[in-house]
Design an enzyme around this catalytic site. Structure first.
Site, PDB file in Angstrom:
ATOM      1  N   GLU B  52      14.275 -18.962  19.106  1.00  0.00           N
ATOM      2  CA  GLU B  52      13.545 -17.857  19.752  1.00  0.00           C
ATOM      3  C   GLU B  52      13.927 -16.488  19.195  1.00  0.00           C
ATOM      4  OE1 GLU B  52      14.864 -20.383  21.425  1.00  0.00           O
ATOM      5  OE2 GLU B  52      13.365 -21.190  22.811  1.00  0.00           O
ATOM      6  N   PHE B 114      16.435 -25.737  37.050  1.00  0.00           N
ATOM      7  CA  PHE B 114      16.623 -26.118  35.653  1.00  0.00           C
ATOM      8  C   PHE B 114      15.982 -25.076  34.737  1.00  0.00           C
ATOM      9  CE2 PHE B 114      15.041 -28.411  31.838  1.00  0.00           C
ATOM     10  CZ  PHE B 114      16.281 -28.621  31.249  1.00  0.00           C
TER      11      PHE B 114
END
Lengths: 187, 583
Positions: B52, B114
């Site tokens: 990213e 999560f």
């Protein structure tokens, strides 16, 4: 060559009488009008902590529900250069609409509200009540061993009251921080 | 004007309405609905990066080389935290990018779900602004506002955090034309102060223009006006690292870059000038050196769109708050209306003085017939790519400074480098972003081997999209700039500053399906560079250079502009104890 422009003056500030680069620390009260959106207070506080500026007092509340506007009142200290930086940095936060430096924009009034718990008996208890009267503090709660006083005034006045109450059994104190408005019409 | 659709569809619609043709990104659980929509359309091209951080740097490269807003999409949690370095980089260098991050569904926020992270909290100090959108009806408005904020005023990165349930839900889409943002920074400078600057130009005997990235950000018109101003007034011009290309390197009044590794003539001109006109730069510590000895005799003017940049570091006499292009237009008009005057006699003495400084030839280095000197490698790269449709990106370190010194930039938006944050690993993904925006151009990332390894996984991206980016690695098997400072400052104790266990770069390139070239012989360098340029595909060029070359000139920390180190001699004790704490 000579140019008659005050050093440190900026085109966004008309207050160029002081030298911006003096070393003397000043105390300024800033009123910051912000969009009442999530995280806006965190942005303002994060700016002060991230850049190492002082916060002496900070209060915030919504002041215009339909306009989604909150008013943050900040008392800060710094050299004139730092104060100018703080104002400029505040001004570029996207949800900040206006930044007013009440210390330089004419006269203003500042008030703070505080609650004092004073515990004691006998002469000390009577003395506390007598001093509260002088300071125009009102009793908002009482037991046989304690008072809660409510006092409104400048920070200096609240400080002075605290000094006097300390030997008389001051055990707890809650202060709102400074709220301030400029005097006269809104202009 | 308004239309019902899902949040995920709105993202695509908003990007389309904003004229976005390319996004960089990496999918994950919390952005699956957006990726599903991307799959079902063909208007927007998605470049799949391998990390990213690279998506953000690629978007930066795209933005800087086109002047448009770069866009990246990342998932929640680690996707968003990996974006933080890129966002900070874009904030420091005022690069307009918009990042869309996925978030866990609104009902899971705050439960340590999560891949949950407090993305708006984490990215608040490293974005110009960010939003968490909790309501699909607010999504399109926020996306359009995001583009507006990213490109308005002083540009910068924005992030929009979109929970997964907001992407699934249906809401009302609003087109950009229907939205009026409250954020409207002023662009026009105060005419009275502009007139004072015009007057100062008339009487100045030793004026200098110091320009920066703000001129690039203000668009090509600002660069044109700057050239016009220099041509008409004859004022010598220098630039920060971020501003290279706004004035052409071949221009008559060009002094070269200034600052810590800037040119002697540029720094001496800054020190000796009597009128300093700063345009879209911010007096960074790499530029000023010791601030109390910075340009001591000058009247200082500062043109900047950001009020907080003015008087932040250096007190100025003529502060002009406004957009560079707008202010330069008004300045030229005001100066011409007053009769287009300068002190010609004094100016020609000033030009002669600068020529004398230039004659010092501060970039002179000791050549070699056996080893490739990094400076020589860049001189050859410059010679062999001159006049081409060329874009340069860099990593961070010695090679970056040599690139700024030895490559000439004739136009804005051709030079992408991490200036403020100094992000090693920036250059390779940025070169990918640039190449995607300019498919036919020659895009070269000038790198050091250590920086380049920080995002080398992007070879996969370059290979996948057949992006012919040229990775020109000046390999000295050292963290060159760290090593230089350890030599000068830390008693030649080279703590952790050598590159042990380097890969075979040629084999590494080939493992990804790219071309690898290695060169260590100065005589074969031209041929090897030409081979790199001629290859229609990604190339990793492992240029083995002199290992202990230092980057000069150098203003040591805590010193003034007229205290430059010019070469290997006299570097001992150059930095005193007080300067050693500075970086």
């Amino acid at each position: 060559m000579a140019l008659n422009i005050e050093q440190g003056s900026t085109s966004h500030s008309a207050y160029n009488l002081r030298s911006t680069f003096s070393d003397v620390e000043e105390r300024h009260t800033l009123a910051v009008m912000v969009e009442n959106e999530p995280g806006v207070l965190a942005r303002v506080i994060g700016l002060f902590s991230g850049r190492g500026y002082n916060i002496e007092s900070l209060t915030v509340a919504e002041v215009d529900h339909t306009g989604h506007t909150s008013r943050i009142t900040i008392v800060t200290t710094g050299t004139p250069q730092v104060i100018e930086q703080i104002k400029a940095q505040l001004g570029r936060i996207v949800p900040v609409h206006e930044v007013h430096d009440l210390t330089v924009e004419g006269r203003s009034v500042e008030r703070e509200l505080a609650l004092f718990k004073v515990e004691g008996q006998g002469e000390a208890r009577v003395e506390a009540l007598r001093l509260a009267d002088i300071f125009r503090a009102s009793v908002v709660d009482t037991t046989l061993e304690s008072f809660i006083f409510e006092i409104t005034g400048t920070s200096d006045k609240v400080d002075a009251f605290a000094e006097l109450m300390r030997p008389l059994g001051l055990t707890e104190m809650a202060r709102t921080g400074v709220a301030a408005l400029s005097r006269g019409s809104a202009g | 004007m308004t239309q019902a659709m899902t949040g995920a569809r709105m993202v695509i619609q908003a990007l389309t309405d904003q004229g976005v043709d390319t996004v960089f990104g990496y999918p994950g659980g919390a952005v699956l609905p957006i990726y599903d929509e991307l799959f079902q359309q063909s208007g927007i091209k998605h470049i799949l990066v391998r990390h990213e951080q690279a998506a953000i740097h690629a978007a930066e490269g795209y933005a800087r080389s086109t002047g448009r807003v770069g866009v990246a999409i990342v998932t929640s949690g680690p996707g968003a935290t990996n974006a933080v370095t890129g966002l900070t980089d874009a904030l420091m260098d005022s690069i307009p990018i918009l990042v869309i991050s996925g978030q866990v569904p609104t009902f899971l926020i705050g439960t340590d779900g999560f891949q949950e992270a407090d993305t708006v909290g984490i990215t608040r100090p490293c974005t110009k602004h960010n939003w968490l959108v909790k309501d699909t009806d607010a999504l399109s408005r926020t996306l359009h506002e995001g583009f507006h904020v990213a490109r308005s005023g002083r540009p910068g990165p924005v992030l929009i955090d979109v929970p997964k349930d907001v992407q699934f839900a249906t809401g009302t889409y609003t087109a950009p034309e229907a939205i009026r943002s409250r954020y409207q920074p002023g662009t026009k400078g105060d005419p009275a102060v502009i007139a004072a600057l015009a007057q100062a130009i008339e009487t100045a005997e030793r004026p200098v223009l110091y320009t920066g990235g703000g001129v690039i950000n203000a668009g090509p018109e600002a660069s044109r006006l700057l050239r016009d101003l220099v041509a008409k007034t004859g004022i010598p011009i220098t630039s920060s690292l971020m501003g290279l290309g706004a004035y052409p390197a071949s221009g008559e009044r060009w002094l070269g870059m200034l600052g810590m590794h800037g040119l002697y003539e540029a720094n001496m001109a800054m020190h000796g000038c009597d009128l300093l006109i700063c345009v879209g730069a911010r007096f960074d510590d790499r530029i000023t050196g010791r601030t109390d000895a910075f340009s001591p005799q000058s009247i200082k003017a500062h043109i900047d769109i950001d009020a907080s940049s003015i008087n932040k570091v250096i007190p100025v006499d003529i502060p002009i708050l406004g957009d560079c292009a707008s202010v330069l237009t008004d300045l030229l008009e005001a100066w011409e209306a007053r009769g287009s005057k300068t002190d010609r006699a004094a100016m020609s003495r000033w030009h002669a003085q600068i020529d004398a400084w230039r004659a010092q030839d501060c970039l002179r280095y000791k050549g070699s017939e056996t080893v490739i000197k990094p400076q020589y490698a860049l001189q050859r790269l410059e010679a062999l790519t001159k006049g081409q449709d060329r874009y340069i990106t860099t990593e961070v370190g010695q090679h970056q400074m040599w690139a700024a010194q030895f490559l000439g930039f004739e136009a804005p938006n051709r030079w992408m480098t991490s200036g403020g944050l100094g992000t090693m690993g920036y250059g390779f993904p940025a070169s990918i972003g640039v190449q995607v925006a300019h498919p036919g151009a020659t895009v070269i990332n000038v790198a050091g081997e250590a920086s380049w390894l920080m995002n080398m996984q992007e070879l996969g991206t370059a290979a996948q999209y057949r992006l012919p980016v040229k990775q020109f690695i000046l390999n000295n098997e050292r963290l060159g700039m760290v090593r230089q400072w350890q030599q000068l400052l830390h008693g030649e104790r080279y703590s952790q500053s050598w590159s042990e266990a380097l890969p075979d770069f040629v084999k590494l390139a080939e493992a990804f399906g790219a071309k690898g070239i290695q060169c260590s012989d100065p005589d074969k360098l031209d041929e090897a560079i030409q081979e790199m340029l001629d290859h229609d595909g990604p190339v990793v060029f492992d240029c083995l250079v002199e290992k202990h070359e230092n980057c000069f000139p150098m203003i040591p920390s805590g010193k003034a502009h007229n205290e430059m180190l010019m070469g290997e001699a006299a570097t001992e004790q150059a930095i005193e104890a007080g300067g050693a704490v500075l970086v």
